[in-house]
Every structure is written in structure tokens, then in C-alpha cells.
Design a protein around this motif. Structure first.
Motif, PDB file in Angstrom:
ATOM      1  N   UNK A  45       0.704  -1.043   0.023  1.00 56.81           N
ATOM      2  CA  UNK A  45      -0.025  -0.169   0.057  1.00 56.81           C
ATOM      3  C   UNK A  45       0.839   1.233  -0.016  1.00 56.81           C
ATOM      4  N   UNK A  46       0.690   2.280  -0.785  1.00 59.84           N
ATOM      5  CA  UNK A  46       1.523   3.441  -0.964  1.00 59.84           C
ATOM      6  C   UNK A  46       1.027   4.457   0.044  1.00 59.84           C
ATOM      7  N   UNK A  47       2.209   5.184   0.378  1.00 62.81           N
ATOM      8  CA  UNK A  47       1.948   6.196   1.423  1.00 62.81           C
ATOM      9  C   UNK A  47       0.830   7.268   1.103  1.00 62.81           C
ATOM     10  N   UNK A  48       0.621   7.576  -0.167  1.00 57.46           N
ATOM     11  CA  UNK A  48      -0.333   8.494  -0.422  1.00 57.46           C
ATOM     12  C   UNK A  48      -1.375   7.970  -1.531  1.00 57.46           C
ATOM     13  N   UNK A  49      -2.402   8.262  -1.316  1.00 58.55           N
ATOM     14  CA  UNK A  49      -3.542   7.835  -2.285  1.00 58.55           C
ATOM     15  C   UNK A  49      -4.022   8.349  -3.608  1.00 58.55           C
ATOM     16  N   UNK A  50      -4.927   8.247  -4.159  1.00 60.05           N
ATOM     17  CA  UNK A  50      -5.620   8.561  -5.279  1.00 60.05           C
ATOM     18  C   UNK A  50      -7.033   9.180  -5.177  1.00 60.05           C
ATOM     19  N   UNK A  51      -7.147  10.656  -5.084  1.00 61.76           N
ATOM     20  CA  UNK A  51      -8.372  11.206  -4.706  1.00 61.76           C
ATOM     21  C   UNK A  51      -9.613  10.763  -5.566  1.00 61.76           C
ATOM     22  N   UNK A  52     -10.642  10.268  -5.178  1.00 59.82           N
ATOM     23  CA  UNK A  52     -11.799   9.864  -5.655  1.00 59.82           C
ATOM     24  C   UNK A  52     -11.959   8.317  -6.157  1.00 59.82           C
ATOM     25  N   UNK A  53     -10.505   7.729  -6.088  1.00 56.72           N
ATOM     26  CA  UNK A  53     -10.798   6.406  -6.597  1.00 56.72           C
ATOM     27  C   UNK A  53     -11.609   5.806  -5.703  1.00 56.72           C
ATOM     28  N   UNK A  54     -11.731   5.868  -4.342  1.00 55.10           N
ATOM     29  CA  UNK A  54     -12.840   4.885  -3.672  1.00 55.10           C
ATOM     30  C   UNK A  54     -14.126   5.113  -4.279  1.00 55.10           C
ATOM     31  N   UNK A  55     -14.606   6.603  -4.549  1.00 55.08           N
ATOM     32  CA  UNK A  55     -15.944   6.681  -5.477  1.00 55.08           C
ATOM     33  C   UNK A  55     -16.224   6.203  -6.450  1.00 55.08           C
ATOM     34  N   UNK A  56     -15.055   6.229  -7.178  1.00 51.57           N
ATOM     35  CA  UNK A  56     -15.172   5.405  -8.679  1.00 51.57           C
ATOM     36  C   UNK A  56     -15.539   4.159  -8.522  1.00 51.57           C
ATOM     37  N   UNK A  57     -14.600   3.335  -7.617  1.00 50.97           N
ATOM     38  CA  UNK A  57     -14.866   1.932  -7.631  1.00 50.97           C
ATOM     39  C   UNK A  57     -16.061   1.478  -7.001  1.00 50.97           C
ATOM     40  N   UNK A  58     -16.553   2.368  -6.068  1.00 51.42           N
ATOM     41  CA  UNK A  58     -18.027   2.176  -5.533  1.00 51.42           C
ATOM     42  C   UNK A  58     -19.144   2.341  -6.512  1.00 51.42           C
ATOM     43  N   UNK A  59     -19.134   3.650  -7.099  1.00 50.90           N
ATOM     44  CA  UNK A  59     -20.069   3.887  -7.911  1.00 50.90           C
ATOM     45  C   UNK A  59     -20.167   3.269  -9.235  1.00 50.90           C
ATOM     46  N   UNK A  60     -18.819   2.660  -9.853  1.00 52.02           N
ATOM     47  CA  UNK A  60     -19.043   1.806 -11.042  1.00 52.02           C
ATOM     48  C   UNK A  60     -19.477   0.661 -10.736  1.00 52.02           C
ATOM     49  N   UNK A  61     -19.040  -0.247  -9.601  1.00 52.23           N
ATOM     50  CA  UNK A  61     -19.625  -1.343  -9.190  1.00 52.23           C
ATOM     51  C   UNK A  61     -21.221  -1.206  -9.143  1.00 52.23           C
ATOM     52  N   UNK A  62     -21.785  -0.272  -8.367  1.00 53.17           N
ATOM     53  CA  UNK A  62     -23.069  -0.082  -8.369  1.00 53.17           C
ATOM     54  C   UNK A  62     -23.798  -0.083  -9.900  1.00 53.17           C
ATOM     55  N   UNK A  63     -23.104   0.772 -10.650  1.00 53.78           N
ATOM     56  CA  UNK A  63     -23.560   0.711 -12.178  1.00 53.78           C
ATOM     57  C   UNK A  63     -23.864  -0.743 -12.617  1.00 53.78           C
ATOM     58  N   UNK A  64     -22.785  -1.562 -12.588  1.00 53.25           N
ATOM     59  CA  UNK A  64     -22.776  -2.855 -12.953  1.00 53.25           C
ATOM     60  C   UNK A  64     -23.623  -3.723 -12.309  1.00 53.25           C
ATOM     61  N   UNK A  65     -23.628  -3.724 -11.106  1.00 53.60           N
ATOM     62  CA  UNK A  65     -24.607  -4.644 -10.213  1.00 53.60           C
ATOM     63  C   UNK A  65     -26.028  -4.138 -10.552  1.00 53.60           C
ATOM     64  N   UNK A  66     -26.371  -3.075 -10.842  1.00 56.76           N
ATOM     65  CA  UNK A  66     -27.784  -2.733 -11.160  1.00 56.76           C
ATOM     66  C   UNK A  66     -28.189  -3.089 -12.503  1.00 56.76           C
TER      67      UNK A  66
END
Length: 297
Positions: A45-66
Motif C-alpha cells: 500500500x502506497x503512502x499517498x492515495x488517489x483522490x476519488x478512487x474509492x468513489x469511482x470503484x463504489x459507484x462503478x460497481x453499483x452501475x454494473x450491479x444494477x
């Protein structure tokens, strides 16, 4: 650019598991998935992250689940924080856009990988042996070529370290032939559906991995699905077989880390601001292209 969310703090909510990217909380018959902006490379795990990455993963998953219950039902209950249990709603500011309330399922501990193109470890094996996960392929294929048809190449799900590719016979020996065939058929059907939709929107899904589980005897699609963290997304307009393809995922981060001379052992170096910004843009662009919408804040 907003700051990356590396950790959420939910006092009074029992932590079930903390992964490289996702924190999972125990709500009894349900689980709360919270996807942070953490990013890992080479199992660190890297010391700094990627802004909004978690939102992309969550909202894109929800798109496909639907869009995929006609193939297989899934574990998603809701991503609407207003519908979460009262003890969770008080943390709405931390959770909005990056969390899912899901049914608790018994996970099948194998990755269901589907490959539609020759890339990654599949390309390396084909180049050396003419096979992918032991399955022979026609001669003369180039790196990033489309395969004659999508193939199911399962992998062990490692608690730490790398997953290990196995063949379908090994999967069948572990879980039974009927279930192995069902996982293969379900995974390929999901891939075909998603690949067609994404291609219409200018994205090639080169490969992806699914996780499935059981709840009350019913097979469910679980975890995340068809995101830049679980898939290779290529630009259909610029894809050119014969070499590695630029992708809408963390490959840009991996490339920078390799060029930096890092030895792939902790601690990892801090990512420069321009690498963070470009990677964040790739994740957001994948979401925008596939869904046709802007990312929800």
C-alpha cells in the motif's frame, strides 16, 4: 484536487476486515463496504492515495450491479447512505459516495478471471508456452490481440501476496465439477455483457475478475465488479495490438514506481503530485465513459 481519503473512522461500528483498499464493517446480517482512496502496487500500500478512487470503484460497481441481475443476482442492498442503519448514518459525511450496504454471503475463495485479450501474465505464458493457464491457443497471436473468444482462467485468492493462476481442472478438484462449470459460465456471461456495453462507449475490457459467493444456497456476485482495480480498461479508439496498451487504471503508477528504482519492498515511495493527478483523471475518465455520467460527490 481534493485530498485522498486513506482511512475512515467509524466509532462504535465493528471493523470486520481492513484490506489494501477497502474497509469492511460488521453489521450482523449485513456488511458495510467502505472503499478508501488507498492504492497498492506490487502488494504494497502506497503512502499517498488517489483522490476519488474509492468513489469511482463504489459507484462503478453499483452501475454494473444494477445491470447484471439477469445474469446472476448480487449482494448490493443500497449505496444510499440515507437508507443505512441509524448507527451508520451518523457517519454520512465520511461514507457518502464511497460505501455500500451489502448482504453477507459466504465467499467462494477463488478469483473468477475472464480474459478477452492477450495481456499481463496471460501474454507472458502464451509467449513462452503457447498457452494461457494451461489452455492452448492458436499460434501467431500478438500481445494485446483479441482472443478467439473469452476464456475462464481462475486463480487462487491469496490472503496476502499474489493470487496464483490455476486451470479449470484444478478448480473443479477443489470445489466440484458442477460448481466450477457454473462459475465459468456465469463469469463468461458477465464478461460478454459488460464488454459489449463498454465497447459501445469506447472502452475495451481486456480482462476482469469476479468474486462470487452463496447466501441461502443462492449464487451471488459479490465484492466489487468491473472497475479499474479489477479489470484492464483500454481505449478502443487507440488500441493497437503488438505492444502493451495504455489503460484506465493504476498501470501509470506501476510504471512510475518501476522507473523510480524502488525495490518493491516496504516502505513505498511517495507518489509525485503529477502522477497522483494523472492517475485520478484516468479513474474518473473510465467512470465517465462507461456510465455516461459525472462522478457523484
Amino acid at each position: 484536487m481534493s485530498e485522498a481519503v486513506l482511512k475512515v473512522d467509524l466509532p462504535g461500528i465493528q471493523l470486520f476486515r481492513r484490506g489494501k483498499v477497502r474497509d469492511v464493517y460488521d453489521l450482523g446480517e449485513h456488511l458495510l463496504f467502505v472503499t478508501t482512496d488507498r492504492i497498492s502496487a506490487f502488494d504494497v500500500v502506497l503512502p499517498n492515495g488517489i483522490p476519488d478512487k474509492g468513489k469511482v470503484l463504489t459507484q462503478l460497481s453499483a452501475f454494473w450491479f444494477a445491470r447484471t441481475p439477469h445474469i446472476v443476482p448480487n449482494h448490493l442492498v443500497t449505496t444510499d447512505v440515507a437508507q443505512f442503519p441509524p448507527e451508520v448514518r451518523r457517519h454520512a459525511d465520511q461514507l457518502r459516495g464511497r460505501s455500500m450496504l451489502v448482504q453477507r454471503a459466504e465467499r467462494i475463495d477463488f478469483e473468477c478471471v475472464v480474459r478477452g485479450y492477450l495481456a499481463g501474465s496471460g501474454w507472458v505464458e502464451y509467449r513462452d508456452l503457447g498457452t494461457v493457464c494451461g489452455a492452448p491457443l492458436p499460434p501467431g497471436l500478438r500481445e494485446s490481440d483479441a482472443l478467439p473468444g473469452p476464456i475462464f482462467t481462475p486463480a487462487t485468492k491469496a490472503a496476502s501476496g499474489h493470487d496464483i493462476n490455476i486451470n479449470v481442472a484444478e478448480l473443479a478438484a477443489a470445489i466440484g465439477g458442477d460448481l466450477a462449470e457454473r462459475l465459468a459460465a456465469t463469469s463468461i456471461a458477465l464478461y460478454r455483457f459488460a464488454a459489449e456495453l463498454a465497447r459501445q462507449r469506447g472502452i475495451i475490457i481486456a480482462d476482469t475478475k469476479f468474486e462470487l459467493g452463496f447466501l441461502d444456497g443462492q449464487l451471488l456476485l459479490i465484492d466489487e465488479v468491473l472497475t479499474p482495480d479489477s479489470s484492464r480498461f483500454w481505449d478502443a479508439a487507440t488500441s493497437e495490438p503488438g505492444e502493451p496498451q495504455p489503460s484506465f487504471d493504476k498501470q501509470y503508477v506501476r510504471d512510475w514506481l518501476i522507473a523510480s528504482g524502488w525495490n518493491r519492498e516496504p516502505p513505498a515511495p511517495v507518489l509525485p503530485a503529477d502522477v497522483v493527478e494523472r492517475t485520478a483523471a484516468k479513474y474518473r475518465e473510465a467512470y465517465r465513459r462507461i456510465t455516461g455520467q459525472e462522478l457523484s460527490s
